[in-house]
Scaffold this motif. Structure first.
Motif, PDB file in Angstrom:
ATOM      1  N   VAL A 175      20.767  23.279   0.080  1.00  0.00           N
ATOM      2  CA  VAL A 175      21.303  22.230  -0.793  1.00  0.00           C
ATOM      3  C   VAL A 175      22.823  22.338  -0.875  1.00  0.00           C
ATOM      4  N   LEU A 176      23.337  23.563  -1.031  1.00  0.00           N
ATOM      5  CA  LEU A 176      24.789  23.754  -1.100  1.00  0.00           C
ATOM      6  C   LEU A 176      25.452  23.383   0.216  1.00  0.00           C
ATOM      7  N   SER A 177      24.799  23.704   1.335  1.00  0.00           N
ATOM      8  CA  SER A 177      25.352  23.334   2.638  1.00  0.00           C
ATOM      9  C   SER A 177      25.467  21.825   2.761  1.00  0.00           C
ATOM     10  N   GLY A 178      24.419  21.116   2.330  1.00  0.00           N
ATOM     11  CA  GLY A 178      24.487  19.660   2.351  1.00  0.00           C
ATOM     12  C   GLY A 178      25.544  19.117   1.415  1.00  0.00           C
ATOM     13  N   LEU A 179      25.693  19.745   0.249  1.00  0.00           N
ATOM     14  CA  LEU A 179      26.694  19.291  -0.718  1.00  0.00           C
ATOM     15  C   LEU A 179      28.103  19.463  -0.161  1.00  0.00           C
ATOM     16  N   PHE A 180      28.387  20.625   0.407  1.00  0.00           N
ATOM     17  CA  PHE A 180      29.720  20.870   0.965  1.00  0.00           C
ATOM     18  C   PHE A 180      30.019  19.893   2.104  1.00  0.00           C
ATOM     19  N   SER A 181      29.034  19.695   2.977  1.00  0.00           N
ATOM     20  CA  SER A 181      29.244  18.799   4.112  1.00  0.00           C
ATOM     21  C   SER A 181      29.457  17.369   3.644  1.00  0.00           C
ATOM     22  N   GLY A 182      28.646  16.920   2.686  1.00  0.00           N
ATOM     23  CA  GLY A 182      28.794  15.558   2.186  1.00  0.00           C
ATOM     24  C   GLY A 182      30.092  15.342   1.441  1.00  0.00           C
ATOM     25  N   ILE A 235      16.109  28.619  15.684  1.00  0.00           N
ATOM     26  CA  ILE A 235      15.622  27.235  15.686  1.00  0.00           C
ATOM     27  C   ILE A 235      15.489  26.711  14.263  1.00  0.00           C
ATOM     28  N   ALA A 236      14.880  27.518  13.377  1.00  0.00           N
ATOM     29  CA  ALA A 236      14.638  27.061  12.003  1.00  0.00           C
ATOM     30  C   ALA A 236      15.949  26.843  11.249  1.00  0.00           C
ATOM     31  N   SER A 237      16.857  27.796  11.340  1.00  0.00           N
ATOM     32  CA  SER A 237      18.119  27.658  10.613  1.00  0.00           C
ATOM     33  C   SER A 237      18.961  26.514  11.169  1.00  0.00           C
ATOM     34  N   SER A 238      18.985  26.367  12.490  1.00  0.00           N
ATOM     35  CA  SER A 238      19.760  25.275  13.090  1.00  0.00           C
ATOM     36  C   SER A 238      19.194  23.913  12.690  1.00  0.00           C
ATOM     37  N   ALA A 239      17.853  23.790  12.747  1.00  0.00           N
ATOM     38  CA  ALA A 239      17.234  22.515  12.367  1.00  0.00           C
ATOM     39  C   ALA A 239      17.472  22.201  10.899  1.00  0.00           C
ATOM     40  N   GLY A 240      17.325  23.208  10.032  1.00  0.00           N
ATOM     41  CA  GLY A 240      17.551  22.980   8.607  1.00  0.00           C
ATOM     42  C   GLY A 240      18.970  22.595   8.291  1.00  0.00           C
ATOM     43  N   ILE A 241      19.935  23.265   8.921  1.00  0.00           N
ATOM     44  CA  ILE A 241      21.345  22.972   8.657  1.00  0.00           C
ATOM     45  C   ILE A 241      21.718  21.595   9.181  1.00  0.00           C
ATOM     46  N   VAL A 242      21.234  21.239  10.379  1.00  0.00           N
ATOM     47  CA  VAL A 242      21.586  19.942  10.964  1.00  0.00           C
ATOM     48  C   VAL A 242      21.007  18.792  10.140  1.00  0.00           C
ATOM     49  N   VAL A 243      19.708  18.906   9.774  1.00  0.00           N
ATOM     50  CA  VAL A 243      19.046  17.798   9.081  1.00  0.00           C
ATOM     51  C   VAL A 243      19.456  17.740   7.613  1.00  0.00           C
ATOM     52  N   PHE A 244      19.279  18.874   6.904  1.00  0.00           N
ATOM     53  CA  PHE A 244      19.511  18.878   5.465  1.00  0.00           C
ATOM     54  C   PHE A 244      20.955  19.222   5.085  1.00  0.00           C
ATOM     55  N   GLY A 245      21.692  19.828   6.017  1.00  0.00           N
ATOM     56  CA  GLY A 245      23.063  20.210   5.698  1.00  0.00           C
ATOM     57  C   GLY A 245      24.124  19.339   6.316  1.00  0.00           C
ATOM     58  N   PHE A 259      21.706  14.135   6.682  1.00  0.00           N
ATOM     59  CA  PHE A 259      21.323  13.432   5.462  1.00  0.00           C
ATOM     60  C   PHE A 259      22.449  13.382   4.430  1.00  0.00           C
ATOM     61  N   PRO A 260      23.102  14.508   4.097  1.00  0.00           N
ATOM     62  CA  PRO A 260      24.157  14.423   3.066  1.00  0.00           C
ATOM     63  C   PRO A 260      25.361  13.584   3.487  1.00  0.00           C
ATOM     64  N   GLN A 261      25.720  13.626   4.763  1.00  0.00           N
ATOM     65  CA  GLN A 261      26.875  12.837   5.188  1.00  0.00           C
ATOM     66  C   GLN A 261      26.557  11.351   5.177  1.00  0.00           C
ATOM     67  N   SER A 262      25.322  10.986   5.580  1.00  0.00           N
ATOM     68  CA  SER A 262      24.950   9.576   5.510  1.00  0.00           C
ATOM     69  C   SER A 262      24.907   9.088   4.069  1.00  0.00           C
ATOM     70  N   LEU A 263      24.551   9.958   3.135  1.00  0.00           N
ATOM     71  CA  LEU A 263      24.528   9.585   1.715  1.00  0.00           C
ATOM     72  C   LEU A 263      25.933   9.462   1.150  1.00  0.00           C
ATOM     73  N   CYS A 264      26.783  10.433   1.454  1.00  0.00           N
ATOM     74  CA  CYS A 264      28.116  10.466   0.853  1.00  0.00           C
ATOM     75  C   CYS A 264      29.067   9.445   1.470  1.00  0.00           C
ATOM     76  N   VAL A 265      28.755   8.927   2.649  1.00  0.00           N
ATOM     77  CA  VAL A 265      29.576   7.850   3.198  1.00  0.00           C
ATOM     78  C   VAL A 265      29.519   6.634   2.281  1.00  0.00           C
ATOM     79  N   LYS A 266      28.333   6.372   1.700  1.00  0.00           N
ATOM     80  CA  LYS A 266      28.149   5.208   0.838  1.00  0.00           C
ATOM     81  C   LYS A 266      28.286   5.553  -0.639  1.00  0.00           C
ATOM     82  N   LYS A 267      27.907   6.754  -1.022  1.00  0.00           N
ATOM     83  CA  LYS A 267      27.889   7.139  -2.439  1.00  0.00           C
ATOM     84  C   LYS A 267      28.788   8.341  -2.705  1.00  0.00           C
TER      85      LYS A 267
END
Length: 392
Positions: A146-153, A224-234, A237-245
């Protein structure tokens, strides 16, 4: 036969799943009932007759006895055997028996136990130890995602808004947007410090995710698991959200951003100061042309703003206009010859044109303008007089 008391034992696994590692002072760990390869190193090993493994100090009663005919490899310095070990709590020790001497009535040879911890084997596999309790480690990984996604977004959402744009929103936005902008402006003014804090926080949590994931699984699965989690959730998704919001997300999580700015301040501040000195202050200015294009872009699809847009754009463009840009070609100018009779029909035509001044030319030459007719003067004249007034 002489046997080196400091013998070395190596354990390998043909099936790739029987050897569990080492514990203590080099004690080999093997998984019960899995065939493993045991390698003995020493001197005069080609004179061995049997090799046994015991867990009770009694080699003769051992259930694992390998005669010389079952040795996979046998040289004077190395013996390779393959066997399975039953599950025992006690350690397995190696027992070796020398071949009988080539003399009449040779004495009966007995087993010799190699009592060296480097030669011990154990089937008592200890339970795997994690950095933290398993459930707690899963929770921490989820929080870090969650924090990774927040920082990226926030890196995309906040850094894409300049301080000037935030002040513009603060003054002209809706009530909610003004509230959001007021919360973000203080930290956004320190652009490089905010950027360094977000990037350092993002790198730290991503590294922590990889380390904790590797502790839970194997290296490939963790990668594989960490890379997939960071790419998708970090990232995605957060960057697509924060571009608009981005404005709303940045304002609602402002306390988290402030906390990590304070946490990373000792490292982020020197880097941000260096960037300030090298790159200078962040300044975005809007000249007249940019403002005109901005007005045109933002009001292009809005109804009811056509006239206001023309007035605003015209006022800003007036300083760049020349006479040539605004004048009317003489072929398109409404003109009258000096021989025109001002009858009712002519006056009606003049009034319908809507002009206040009518150029008058002489001699059928439109370029020979001799006077101007002020339309307002016609309002003071009697129509009968006008009809009798022939030349201009």
């Amino acid at each position: 036969m002489r046997v080196e008391p400091e013998a070395i034992v190596g354990v390998s696994d043909p099936a790739k799943n029987g050897v569990a590692g080492y514990i203590g002072s080099g004690i080999s760990l093997v998984i019960p009932n899995i065939r493993v390869r045991v390698v003995l190193f020493g001197w005069w090993l080609d004179e061995l007759e049997e090799v046994a493994f015991t867990s009770n100090e009694n080699c003769s009663s051992s259930s694992i006895i390998i005669p010389v005919d079952d040795f996979t490899i046998m040289t004077s310095k190395r013996v390779v055997i393959e066997t399975r070990f039953l599950e025992e709590k006690a350690l397995y020790k190696i027992c070796i028996k020398q071949k009988a001497r080539s003399i009449p009535n040779p004495p009966k040879m007995s087993y010799v136990i190699i009592d060296d911890t480097h030669t011990f084997l154990s089937t008592n596999i200890p339970s795997r130890k994690y950095y933290l309790p398993f459930s707690l480690q899963i929770i921490i990984i989820s929080i870090f995602l969650v924090l990774s996604g927040l920082f990226s977004g926030l890196n995309l959402g906040l850094m894409s808004l300049t301080p000037q744009e935030l002040m513009l929103i603060q003054k002209s936005g809706s009530q909610t947007e003004r509230k959001y902008a007021e919360a973000i402006i203080p930290i956004r003014k320190s652009g490089n410090l905010l950027l360094c804090s977000l990037l350092i926080g993002n790198v730290c949590v991503n590294s922590a995710i990889s380390i904790l994931m590797d502790d839970l699984t194997s290296g490939v699965v963790a990668l594989i698991a960490s890379s997939a989690g960071i790419v998708v959730f970090g990232e995605i998704f957060p960057q697509s959200l924060c571009v608009k919001k981005g404005l709303a997300v940045g304002a609602r999580t402002i306390w988290i951003t402030r906390f990590f700015m304070m946490l990373t301040f000792p490292l982020a501040y020197p880097i941000s100061r260096a960037l300030d000195c090298i790159l200078g202050d962040e300044v975005v200015s809007y000249d007249r042309k940019r403002l005109m294009e901005l007005i045109k872009l933002t009001t292009r699809n809005e109804a009811g703003l056509a006239e206001e847009l023309k007035i605003a754009v015209g006022a800003m463009e007036i300083s760049d206009k020349t006479v040539n840009d605004v004048m009317t070609k003489i072929e398109d100018v409404f003109m009258l010859p000096d021989t025109t009779i001002l009858n009712a029909k002519t006056v009606t035509e003049i009034l319908n044109m809507g002009y206040t001044r009518i150029p008058i030319y002489s001699g059928n030459d439109r370029h020979n303008v001799v006077s101007l007719l002020f339309v307002k003067d016609l309002a003071l004249m009697d129509p009968l007089v006008i009809s009798l007034f022939n030349p201009l």
